[in-house]
Design an enzyme around this catalytic site. Structure first.
Site, PDB file in Angstrom:
ATOM      1  N   SER A 306       0.825  -1.205   0.000  1.00 41.70           N
ATOM      2  CA  SER A 306       0.000   0.000   0.000  1.00 41.70           C
ATOM      3  C   SER A 306       0.858   1.254   0.000  1.00 41.70           C
ATOM      4  CB  SER A 306      -0.947  -0.002   1.208  1.00 41.70           C
ATOM      5  OG  SER A 306      -0.371   0.712   2.282  1.00 41.70           O
ATOM      6  N   LYS A 307       0.328   2.242  -0.700  1.00 39.40           N
ATOM      7  CA  LYS A 307       1.037   3.498  -0.893  1.00 39.40           C
ATOM      8  C   LYS A 307       1.328   4.145   0.469  1.00 39.40           C
ATOM      9  CE  LYS A 307       0.049   7.624  -3.668  1.00 39.40           C
ATOM     10  NZ  LYS A 307      -0.856   8.165  -4.677  1.00 39.40           N
TER      11      LYS A 307
END
Ligand code: GLU
Length: 556
Positions: A306-307
């Site tokens: 995830s970013k």
């Protein structure tokens, strides 16, 4: 009003017919089996490992087969546009040796199948939307947000699929009801905003057994059984801009893409794309839906990268930390194709391009990304890069990302020797991982970074001064490795340490410690740490002056 008339009312003048576009963008003249692939990033400025993973597949497929790999900018979602995003995309991929043959470049488009920026292709999309309108395969829809919300609520209450489809938009059958027809025509004439929807032929809410299915071959997943679409999806938004679905179909047909490599998040939309290709009378490309990049989370379970939580998802991370692009490429190949590592073992020195990459050997269930594994791969990859070349590369990295290490690059020959240390031994040392780590690892060669990090070993701490004094006195820079170690052994024995570790282990009460403890004192004085490559070899690179200065400093 018939379909043709309504299509002309909506799009009165367009420069080309669909047939003309077929000749403007003819099938490509390529050798048998050549693949045409594309990367279609949105210009959000964030280009991540998943993009690189996909781009790598595209690049390999095209270039292995003598085909074409092109860049198309998918900017139909205008809210997301970020300044200089195109430069960032091209620059980031270029860094990892991913080059396009065609498409958008920093200085304009290259190739005969453009324009390669979706927002410049409005007329083309409108031409095909008009074609669908003409055939009654699409319709203008004036439903408002509120009406759509009310429809969704009603569908939820009825526990049926949400969305606009047969039975839910009164505009779908405008031609069968005079009142609605009049409303549609007058609204178009008055300039009331509307979208264009596909008039899907699918049967809504059919049971699994009743739903018609299409067999679609996915390059990674094999045969997929794709159910009929029944949603009247928007193909042209109120702004006149196409949706992803429509732009994908029109562009990949006209640009003659043979293989559409994209993330598995698009799998649920595949039924829509199948219907659109069919409506337009075009052949489907080969889809290759890539698996999500996963990692083992803190709780030991697999999860998506995830970013927000995983800095390693951003390509900038690798550039800033100074991972060599060859290492990242090598690592990506190991997660891309299950047989790569085996091939690498058999072909340790071959360029990665020699490996025959295939989509069939790709994982369809989530490719596992692991930074430790990347580091291991990197160690090996760097071993294969000539020290001088590595030095030059590190300098470029430092110039761009870490100018504070400028002192490392004052003497490039010296640096090359440092980097080469222990790399030609029978069992080569693989200490170098990525630029930042290398700066730290070789820091002791430079007074700017030298720091005593470790404590003297307890066995020899009390004698440290005596050891160092004796060392300084006996030090002869021209001694070879053996002579040098002979002297350390003498010092050790004189001060009551065993000449060999095993003697000490056998009779620990007879000695203060062993020669290793004595040499560690010297190592720490010279390098500031208890672990390092061969001390003699390091001294040869450091030079006599620095060796003496370090020992003297430790004595102070
Ligand atoms: N523009 C799409 C995205 O940003 C690309 C998907 C595709 O390659 O078809 O995800």
């Amino acid at each position: 009003m018939n379909y043709k008339e309504i299509s002309e009312l909506i799009y009165p003048s367009l420069p080309h017919t669909p047939e003309e576009y077929e000749t403007i963008y003819p099938p490509r003249d390529l050798p048998e089996g050549a693949m045409v692939t594309r990367l279609g990033p949105s210009p959000t400025g964030f280009i991540h490992l998943g993009n690189l993973y996909g781009a790598f597949v595209d690049e390999r497929l095209a270039h292995q087969s003598g085909g074409v790999f092109y860049l198309r900018i998918e900017d139909t979602d205008d809210k997301r546009y970020v300044e200089n995003a195109v430069e960032t995309i091209i620059g980031s991929l270029d860094f990892f040796d991913i080059r396009f043959d065609e498409g958008v470049t920093e200085t304009g488009d290259i190739g005969d199948y453009g324009d390669y920026t979706q927002s410049h292709r409005g007329e083309i999309y409108r031409t095909y939307a008009r074609k669908l309108l003409e055939q009654g395969l699409a319709y203008p829809c004036f439903l408002t947000e509120e009406e759509i919300t009310a429809i969704r609520e009603e569908q939820e209450a009825q526990k049926i699929a949400p969305g606009i489809y047969a039975g839910w938009s009164k505009y779908r059958d405008w031609d069968k009801d005079e009142e609605i027809e009049a409303e549609v025509v007058s609204k178009i004439k008055a300039g009331v905003p509307f979208v264009i929807r596909l008039r899907s032929k699918g049967v809504p809410n059919a049971s699994a057994e009743e739903t018609a299915r299409h067999t679609v071959v996915d390059g990674i997943r094999g045969e997929l059984s794709v159910p009929d679409n029944f949603l009247d999806v928007v193909i042209i938004k109120q702004t006149g801009i196409p949706t992803y679905h429509f732009a994908h179909v029109v562009d990949d047909h006209l640009m003659r893409t043979t293989h559409v490599v994209r993330g598995e998040e698009w799998l649920p939309s595949l039924p829509i794309h199948v219907e659109l290709f069919e409506d337009l009378g075009w052949e489907l490309p080969v889809y290759c839906h890539t698996a999500q990049l996963m990692k083992i989370g803190e709780d030991g379970n697999k999860r998506k990268l995830s970013k927000r939580h995983d800095p390693e998802l951003s390509l900038d991370f690798y550039r800033k930390e100074g991972y060599h692009p060859a290492a990242v490429r090598e690592y990506l190949l190991t997660i891309l194709n299950s047989n790569y590592e085996e091939w690498r073992m058999d072909n340790p020195d071959a360029p990665a391009e020699d490996f025959k990459f295939t989509t069939e050997k790709m994982s369809s269930s989530g490719a596992l990304f692991d930074l430790d594994k990347l580091n291991d791969v990197s160690k090996n990859t760097l071993l294969h890069i000539d020290a001088r070349e590595l030095a030059e590369w590190l300098k470029l990295w430092s110039d761009e990302f870490a100018p504070e290490y400028g002192y490392v690059f004052r003497d490039m020959d010296h640096l090359a020797k440092i980097l080469d240390l222990g790399r030609h031994d029978a069992r080569p040392r693989a200490d170098l991982v990525y630029a930042k780590q290398i700066m730290d690892f070789i820091g002791y060669f430079f007074d700017e970074a030298f720091k005593i990090k470790d404590d003297y070993p307890a066995e020899a701490a009390a004698d440290a001064k005596e050891i160092l004094n004796a060392y300084l006195e006996s030090y002869d820079h021209s001694d070879d490795n053996e002579q040098w170690f002979g002297k350390i052994r003498e010092i050790a024995v004189k001060l009551g340490y065993a000449a060999k570790p095993k003697d000490y282990k056998k009779n620990p009460d007879d000695y203060k410690g062993h020669v290793g403890h004595v040499s560690t004192v010297i190592r720490i004085a010279l390098m500031g740490r208890a672990q390092s490559p061969d001390v003699w070899a390091i001294q040869q690179i450091m030079g006599e002056e620095k060796v003496r200065a370090r020992i003297e400093a430790a004595l102070r």
